[in-house]
Design an enzyme around this catalytic site. Structure first.
Site, PDB file in Angstrom:
ATOM      1  N   LYS A 162      -1.423  -6.853  -7.907  1.00 22.10           N
ATOM      2  CA  LYS A 162      -1.702  -8.154  -7.272  1.00 22.10           C
ATOM      3  C   LYS A 162      -3.159  -8.534  -7.529  1.00 22.10           C
ATOM      4  CE  LYS A 162      -2.349  -9.011  -2.842  1.00 22.10           C
ATOM      5  NZ  LYS A 162      -3.561  -9.870  -2.833  1.00 22.10           N
ATOM      6  N   HIS A 165       0.835  -1.205   0.000  1.00 18.64           N
ATOM      7  CA  HIS A 165       0.000   0.000   0.000  1.00 18.64           C
ATOM      8  C   HIS A 165       0.875   1.264   0.000  1.00 18.64           C
ATOM      9  CE1 HIS A 165      -2.838  -2.855   2.123  1.00 18.64           C
ATOM     10  NE2 HIS A 165      -3.588  -2.407   1.145  1.00 18.64           N
TER      11      HIS A 165
END
Ligand code: PAF
Length: 283
Positions: free
Chosen positions: A148, A35
């Site tokens: 991802k 993140h």
């Protein structure tokens, strides 16, 4: 660095008025280096960054991990401040869905009904709906998502194109641990033994990517995929899918695609104990 946290749409809109253009990084919190990479990438656009943290009930199935999904707002806020996010939008459910969200974004089933969408019915409708809502609330110039969640990224790109949303979508490569495991909030569910075993998923994807180069027919490729799943199952995993797909639409490669070297990606999803992990390798 200072970060300003807001919990309501009214506060959000007031804060957003301070700058003409923003980059949005939508998250469900429990932040990790993946993140933080998204925030760093967003900052490269030279606009202030607003991160959102919201665990979106709509994208979880009835038997999934909505209740136990880790909620770590205090630590997340500190991390966001460290990496230079300007604003954090952390609404609760009553703020995000003041009425039942009966209007939804219905993604194309050709994309939302395959792979993770087949394994998690309704998941991508929930994702598309909340991302559309976040885009309406924030009206960002840029939004950054990780690769991802490859299928999610493609779906969001399509949604933006088809609804002509004025936002540029940026996809960022997956951040991995030293042993190759893709970083994910769900890695925290793994026992130490499972964590040691978890890089086997990425290894299986790499092995299939290498092997698939020699395939000349779709049936041969299908057998390779089945063998990859069997090998993973022999190590105690329960695979949902391991498959080579075209990057552009996530459909299976035809013999012609194999012949032409059409850009492809190996995608995998498998459960290890109680934890479902996903990963992918472009090839
Ligand atoms: O990728 C995620 O964390 C979520 O699916 C997203 C995009 C924040 C929507 O809830």
């Amino acid at each position: 660095m200072q970060i300003h946290t807001v919990h309501t749409l009214t506060e959000l809109r007031a804060a957003l008025r301070q700058h003409p253009r923003w980059a949005l990084v939508p998250t469900m919190g429990n932040l990790h280096a993946g993140h933080l990479g998204l925030i760093a990438r967003a900052r490269q656009e030279n606009v202030p960054v607003v991160a959102s943290i919201f665990v979106n009930r709509l994208q979880f199935g009835p038997n999934e991990d909505f209740d136990r999904y880790p909620r770590t707002l205090q630590r997340d806020t500190e991390l966001l401040a460290e990496v230079g996010s300007t604003l954090l939008f952390a609404p609760d459910e009553a703020e995000m869905y003041p009425q039942p969200q009966t209007f939804r974004v219905l993604p194309d089933p050709a994309l939302s009904g395959i792979l993770d969408g087949a394994a998690r019915p309704g998941h991508f409708e929930g994702v598309a709906t909340v991302v559309m809502k976040l885009f309406q609330m924030v009206q960002p110039a840029y939004a950054v998502f990780g690769k991802k969640d490859y299928q999610q990224l493609l779906l969001i790109r399509r949604m933006v194109e088809q609804f002509a949303l004025p936002v540029t979508i940026i996809g960022l490569d997956t951040v991995r641990a030293e042993d190759g495991l893709a970083l994910s909030s769900r890695n925290g569910y793994l026992t130490p033994e499972e964590r040691a075993q978890a890089p086997q998923l990425q290894a299986a994807l790499h092995a299939l990517a290498a092997e698939a180069r020699s395939a000349t027919a779709a049936e041969q490729l299908h057998q390779m995929e089945q063998q990859a799943m069997t090998r993973l199952a022999q190590h105690g995993w329960t695979p949902d899918y391991i498959t080579l797909r075209r990057r552009a639409d996530l459909l299976p490669l035809t013999a012609q695609d194999l012949h032409q070297g059409t850009p492809a990606v190996v995608l995998g999803a498998a459960r290890l104990g109680r934890t479902r992990l996903i990963d992918n390798v472009e090839c």
